[in-house]
Motif scaffolding. Structure first.
Motif, PDB file in Angstrom:
ATOM      1  N   GLU A 118     -21.187  47.091  21.317  1.00  0.00           N
ATOM      2  CA  GLU A 118     -22.116  47.508  20.264  1.00  0.00           C
ATOM      3  C   GLU A 118     -23.016  48.632  20.754  1.00  0.00           C
ATOM      4  O   GLU A 118     -23.339  49.564  20.003  1.00  0.00           O
ATOM      5  CB  GLU A 118     -22.979  46.326  19.812  1.00  0.00           C
ATOM      6  N   ALA A 119     -23.427  48.557  22.021  1.00  0.00           N
ATOM      7  CA  ALA A 119     -24.313  49.576  22.580  1.00  0.00           C
ATOM      8  C   ALA A 119     -23.633  50.941  22.590  1.00  0.00           C
ATOM      9  O   ALA A 119     -24.225  51.949  22.176  1.00  0.00           O
ATOM     10  CB  ALA A 119     -24.737  49.179  23.991  1.00  0.00           C
ATOM     11  N   VAL A 120     -22.403  50.992  23.072  1.00  0.00           N
ATOM     12  CA  VAL A 120     -21.680  52.266  23.129  1.00  0.00           C
ATOM     13  C   VAL A 120     -21.485  52.825  21.726  1.00  0.00           C
ATOM     14  O   VAL A 120     -21.680  54.023  21.479  1.00  0.00           O
ATOM     15  CB  VAL A 120     -20.334  52.099  23.851  1.00  0.00           C
ATOM     16  N   GLU A 121     -21.118  51.967  20.779  1.00  0.00           N
ATOM     17  CA  GLU A 121     -20.909  52.419  19.409  1.00  0.00           C
ATOM     18  C   GLU A 121     -22.215  52.924  18.794  1.00  0.00           C
ATOM     19  O   GLU A 121     -22.238  53.928  18.069  1.00  0.00           O
ATOM     20  CB  GLU A 121     -20.339  51.286  18.557  1.00  0.00           C
ATOM     21  N   PRO A 125     -29.128  58.531  20.769  1.00  0.00           N
ATOM     22  CA  PRO A 125     -30.505  58.447  21.270  1.00  0.00           C
ATOM     23  C   PRO A 125     -30.641  59.148  22.618  1.00  0.00           C
ATOM     24  O   PRO A 125     -29.642  59.372  23.320  1.00  0.00           O
ATOM     25  CB  PRO A 125     -30.723  56.933  21.417  1.00  0.00           C
ATOM     26  N   GLU A 126     -31.854  59.495  22.974  1.00  0.00           N
ATOM     27  CA  GLU A 126     -32.088  60.104  24.282  1.00  0.00           C
ATOM     28  C   GLU A 126     -31.901  59.093  25.402  1.00  0.00           C
ATOM     29  O   GLU A 126     -31.477  59.446  26.503  1.00  0.00           O
ATOM     30  CB  GLU A 126     -33.497  60.694  24.351  1.00  0.00           C
ATOM     31  N   VAL A 127     -32.251  57.821  25.128  1.00  0.00           N
ATOM     32  CA  VAL A 127     -32.219  56.782  26.163  1.00  0.00           C
ATOM     33  C   VAL A 127     -31.556  55.529  25.606  1.00  0.00           C
ATOM     34  O   VAL A 127     -31.821  55.133  24.469  1.00  0.00           O
ATOM     35  CB  VAL A 127     -33.651  56.428  26.646  1.00  0.00           C
ATOM     36  N   ALA A 128     -30.697  54.921  26.420  1.00  0.00           N
ATOM     37  CA  ALA A 128     -30.112  53.616  26.099  1.00  0.00           C
ATOM     38  C   ALA A 128     -30.601  52.622  27.146  1.00  0.00           C
ATOM     39  O   ALA A 128     -30.312  52.779  28.341  1.00  0.00           O
ATOM     40  CB  ALA A 128     -28.592  53.677  26.096  1.00  0.00           C
ATOM     41  N   LEU A 129     -31.362  51.630  26.727  1.00  0.00           N
ATOM     42  CA  LEU A 129     -31.882  50.598  27.618  1.00  0.00           C
ATOM     43  C   LEU A 129     -30.914  49.428  27.571  1.00  0.00           C
ATOM     44  O   LEU A 129     -30.750  48.795  26.523  1.00  0.00           O
ATOM     45  CB  LEU A 129     -33.278  50.176  27.160  1.00  0.00           C
ATOM     46  N   LEU A 130     -30.257  49.130  28.687  1.00  0.00           N
ATOM     47  CA  LEU A 130     -29.141  48.196  28.710  1.00  0.00           C
ATOM     48  C   LEU A 130     -29.401  47.026  29.647  1.00  0.00           C
ATOM     49  O   LEU A 130     -29.720  47.220  30.831  1.00  0.00           O
ATOM     50  CB  LEU A 130     -27.866  48.917  29.178  1.00  0.00           C
ATOM     51  N   ASP A 131     -29.225  45.813  29.127  1.00  0.00           N
ATOM     52  CA  ASP A 131     -29.211  44.633  29.999  1.00  0.00           C
ATOM     53  C   ASP A 131     -27.918  44.664  30.796  1.00  0.00           C
ATOM     54  O   ASP A 131     -26.884  45.162  30.326  1.00  0.00           O
ATOM     55  CB  ASP A 131     -29.290  43.363  29.145  1.00  0.00           C
ATOM     56  N   ILE A 132     -27.932  44.149  32.009  1.00  0.00           N
ATOM     57  CA  ILE A 132     -26.716  44.181  32.829  1.00  0.00           C
ATOM     58  C   ILE A 132     -25.712  43.143  32.367  1.00  0.00           C
ATOM     59  O   ILE A 132     -24.539  43.452  32.128  1.00  0.00           O
ATOM     60  CB  ILE A 132     -27.054  43.990  34.321  1.00  0.00           C
ATOM     61  N   LEU A 176     -18.425  43.733  27.034  1.00  0.00           N
ATOM     62  CA  LEU A 176     -18.617  44.848  27.963  1.00  0.00           C
ATOM     63  C   LEU A 176     -20.012  44.732  28.549  1.00  0.00           C
ATOM     64  O   LEU A 176     -20.998  44.755  27.816  1.00  0.00           O
ATOM     65  CB  LEU A 176     -18.453  46.171  27.204  1.00  0.00           C
ATOM     66  N   ASP A 177     -20.117  44.581  29.880  1.00  0.00           N
ATOM     67  CA  ASP A 177     -21.444  44.394  30.456  1.00  0.00           C
ATOM     68  C   ASP A 177     -22.204  45.716  30.497  1.00  0.00           C
ATOM     69  O   ASP A 177     -21.663  46.800  30.211  1.00  0.00           O
ATOM     70  CB  ASP A 177     -21.364  43.739  31.832  1.00  0.00           C
ATOM     71  N   GLY A 178     -23.481  45.632  30.862  1.00  0.00           N
ATOM     72  CA  GLY A 178     -24.335  46.801  30.808  1.00  0.00           C
ATOM     73  C   GLY A 178     -23.911  47.912  31.748  1.00  0.00           C
ATOM     74  O   GLY A 178     -24.025  49.101  31.417  1.00  0.00           O
ATOM     75  N   ILE A 179     -23.437  47.550  32.940  1.00  0.00           N
ATOM     76  CA  ILE A 179     -23.019  48.585  33.888  1.00  0.00           C
ATOM     77  C   ILE A 179     -21.783  49.315  33.384  1.00  0.00           C
ATOM     78  O   ILE A 179     -21.698  50.550  33.458  1.00  0.00           O
ATOM     79  CB  ILE A 179     -22.783  47.963  35.282  1.00  0.00           C
ATOM     80  N   ALA A 180     -20.824  48.577  32.838  1.00  0.00           N
ATOM     81  CA  ALA A 180     -19.640  49.216  32.268  1.00  0.00           C
ATOM     82  C   ALA A 180     -20.006  50.071  31.066  1.00  0.00           C
ATOM     83  O   ALA A 180     -19.458  51.170  30.868  1.00  0.00           O
ATOM     84  CB  ALA A 180     -18.609  48.156  31.875  1.00  0.00           C
ATOM     85  N   ALA A 181     -20.951  49.601  30.252  1.00  0.00           N
ATOM     86  CA  ALA A 181     -21.410  50.393  29.106  1.00  0.00           C
ATOM     87  C   ALA A 181     -22.102  51.665  29.581  1.00  0.00           C
ATOM     88  O   ALA A 181     -21.897  52.743  29.012  1.00  0.00           O
ATOM     89  CB  ALA A 181     -22.363  49.564  28.241  1.00  0.00           C
ATOM     90  N   ALA A 182     -22.913  51.560  30.640  1.00  0.00           N
ATOM     91  CA  ALA A 182     -23.580  52.742  31.188  1.00  0.00           C
ATOM     92  C   ALA A 182     -22.573  53.766  31.674  1.00  0.00           C
ATOM     93  O   ALA A 182     -22.733  54.973  31.451  1.00  0.00           O
ATOM     94  CB  ALA A 182     -24.520  52.334  32.324  1.00  0.00           C
ATOM     95  N   ALA A 183     -21.518  53.284  32.342  1.00  0.00           N
ATOM     96  CA  ALA A 183     -20.487  54.204  32.836  1.00  0.00           C
ATOM     97  C   ALA A 183     -19.787  54.911  31.689  1.00  0.00           C
ATOM     98  O   ALA A 183     -19.526  56.121  31.756  1.00  0.00           O
ATOM     99  CB  ALA A 183     -19.470  53.434  33.685  1.00  0.00           C
TER     100      ALA A 183
END
Length: 216
Positions: free
Chosen positions: A35-38, A45-52, A57-64
């Protein structure tokens, strides 16, 4: 900005803190990494604040994925975990910041602003872990080689040192009396010559090279 956490109460609490700052607007929320990536694709947005730790898909994979596909959005990790492996994994994924849920709310607001302005941000507790890992040689591997550092011009050395201090492009421009576009070009050159992917890795490279963080 985007707030992603699989716990609704946590998302609500984070959004309530962010709402205190008139300079921050939450444009989307997400309950997992997909959902975060979508949401980043949709809202940019300028910033995506992600829980790990999120389902799917976990936060680190989403960040990548965000770093690779949507580089205009900076990823900041927000987690209860501070172990070195999570920190290192987040940095390798291209995260521009790392905050702990136990941090003071002012750290959250300050970190978001720093990253949104083009800087990098590690909460003090995380920074202490990173520095400890660098001193022991056990977190991020060897620093930039002498050959890579020698490729930098004098001005690029100056820019790298200020990246190591966590300054944004605008702040570096003010410090060096350059236009921001010139600083952006220098930052890109530093990334390419040192083989780093983001401002946090550049800051760590500056520390390892002895440009910041030491008694000099």
């Amino acid at each position: 900005m985007l707030v992603a956490d699989d716990e609704a109460l946590v998302r609500a609490g984070v959004c309530a803190i962010l709402a205190r700052d008139p300079g921050i607007e939450v444009v989307a929320e997400a309950a997992d990494g997909f959902e975060a990536v979508e949401a980043v694709r949709r809202h940019r947005p300028e910033v995506a604040l992600l829980d790990i730790q999120m389902p799917g898909l976990d936060g680190i994979a989403a960040a990548a994925r965000i770093h690779r596909e949507l580089p205009g959005t900076a990823a900041v990790m927000l987690t209860t975990f501070g172990e070195d492996d999570f920190i290192a994994d987040a940095l390798r994924a291209g995260a521009s910041g790392f905050l702990l849920k136990a941090d003071d709310p002012r750290e959250l607001l300050g970190g978001v602003h720093a990253v949104a302005s083009g800087g990098a941000y590690l909460s003090p507790k995380v920074a202490a872990r990173v520095i400890g890992g660098l001193r022991s040689g056990g977190m991020t591997g060897p620093g930039p080689s002498r050959q890579r550092l020698e490729q930098l011009t004098g001005r690029e050395h100056d820019v790298l040192a200020l990246l190591g201090a966590g300054l944004s492009n605008a702040e570096i421009a003010g410090r060096l009396r350059l236009v921001e576009g010139t600083v952006k070009a220098h930052v890109s050159a530093v990334f390419g010559k040192l083989g780093v992917r983001n401002r946090v890795e550049a800051a760590l490279a500056a520390w390892q090279a002895g440009l910041v963080g030491h008694d000099r």
